[in-house]
Design a protein around this motif. Structure first.
Motif, short mmCIF file in Angstrom:
data_model
loop_
_atom_site.label_atom_id
_atom_site.label_comp_id
_atom_site.label_asym_id
_atom_site.label_seq_id
_atom_site.Cartn_x
_atom_site.Cartn_y
_atom_site.Cartn_z
N ARG A 1 41.75 94.57 3.10
CA ARG A 1 40.70 93.61 3.47
C ARG A 1 41.12 92.16 3.22
N PRO A 2 41.69 91.82 2.05
CA PRO A 2 42.15 90.44 1.85
C PRO A 2 43.24 90.03 2.84
N TRP A 3 44.12 90.97 3.22
CA TRP A 3 45.16 90.63 4.19
C TRP A 3 44.56 90.35 5.56
N LEU A 4 43.56 91.12 5.95
CA LEU A 4 42.87 90.84 7.22
C LEU A 4 42.21 89.46 7.17
N ALA A 5 41.58 89.15 6.05
CA ALA A 5 40.94 87.85 5.90
C ALA A 5 41.97 86.72 6.04
N ARG A 6 43.14 86.89 5.43
CA ARG A 6 44.19 85.88 5.54
C ARG A 6 44.70 85.75 6.97
N LEU A 7 44.84 86.88 7.66
CA LEU A 7 45.29 86.85 9.05
C LEU A 7 44.34 86.02 9.91
N TYR A 8 43.04 86.32 9.81
CA TYR A 8 42.06 85.61 10.63
C TYR A 8 41.94 84.15 10.22
N ALA A 9 42.06 83.85 8.94
CA ALA A 9 42.03 82.45 8.49
C ALA A 9 43.22 81.68 9.06
N ALA A 10 44.40 82.30 9.03
CA ALA A 10 45.60 81.65 9.56
C ALA A 10 45.50 81.43 11.07
N ALA A 11 44.82 82.36 11.76
CA ALA A 11 44.66 82.25 13.21
C ALA A 11 43.48 81.35 13.60
N SER A 12 42.68 80.96 12.61
CA SER A 12 41.49 80.14 12.83
C SER A 12 40.51 80.77 13.81
N ILE A 13 40.38 82.09 13.72
CA ILE A 13 39.37 82.79 14.53
C ILE A 13 38.63 83.77 13.63
N ARG A 14 37.51 84.25 14.11
CA ARG A 14 36.66 85.17 13.36
C ARG A 14 36.95 86.60 13.78
N GLY A 15 37.00 87.50 12.81
CA GLY A 15 37.16 88.92 13.13
C GLY A 15 35.88 89.45 13.74
N ASP A 16 36.00 90.22 14.80
CA ASP A 16 34.83 90.74 15.51
C ASP A 16 34.54 92.20 15.19
N PHE A 17 34.97 92.65 14.01
CA PHE A 17 34.70 94.03 13.61
C PHE A 17 34.55 94.09 12.10
N THR A 18 34.04 95.21 11.61
CA THR A 18 33.84 95.43 10.19
C THR A 18 34.97 96.32 9.68
N PHE A 19 35.45 96.04 8.49
CA PHE A 19 36.51 96.85 7.88
C PHE A 19 35.99 97.40 6.57
N SER A 20 36.04 98.71 6.40
CA SER A 20 35.45 99.36 5.23
C SER A 20 36.37 100.43 4.66
N MET A 21 35.95 100.99 3.53
CA MET A 21 36.72 102.06 2.89
C MET A 21 36.66 103.33 3.72
#
Length: 95
Positions: free
Chosen positions: A63-83
């Motif tokens: 989850r933190p890696w996905l957050a970093r990816l989207y922050a670096a791309a300056s776009i919002r993730g359009d899905f939910t990521f869960s356990m």
């Protein structure tokens, strides 16, 4: 003589429906080190998962890696990521 280029390294991550004997592979992810742009990767994930729920067995780390990816791309993730454990019956998570 031309300078040697580093080899392309590919990381292959195979996800399964569970850890039990009745589980089966449900996803294969491939990551290459040959210069994909973060905005392209984040955009493609949005195309594939828009409005859906994604899950992973390494959610705490993923989850933190996905957050970093989207922050670096300056776009919002359009899905939910869960356990993954939240979605599977106990019989599929047992070893």
């Amino acid at each position: 003589m031309s300078p040697s280029r580093p080899p392309i390294i590919m990381d292959i991550d195979i996800e399964a429906s569970g850890f039990g004997s009745g589980s089966s592979p449900v996803g294969i992810g491939v990551v290459r080190n040959d210069g994909c742009l973060v905005v392209d990767v984040a955009g493609r994930l949005n195309e594939l998962q828009r409005g859906r729920l994604g899950c992973g067995d390494g959610w705490v780390l993923g989850r933190p890696w996905l957050a970093r990816l989207y922050a670096a791309a300056s776009i919002r993730g359009d899905f939910t990521f869960s356990m993954q454990e939240m979605m599977l019956p106990e019989s599929q998570t047992a070893a």
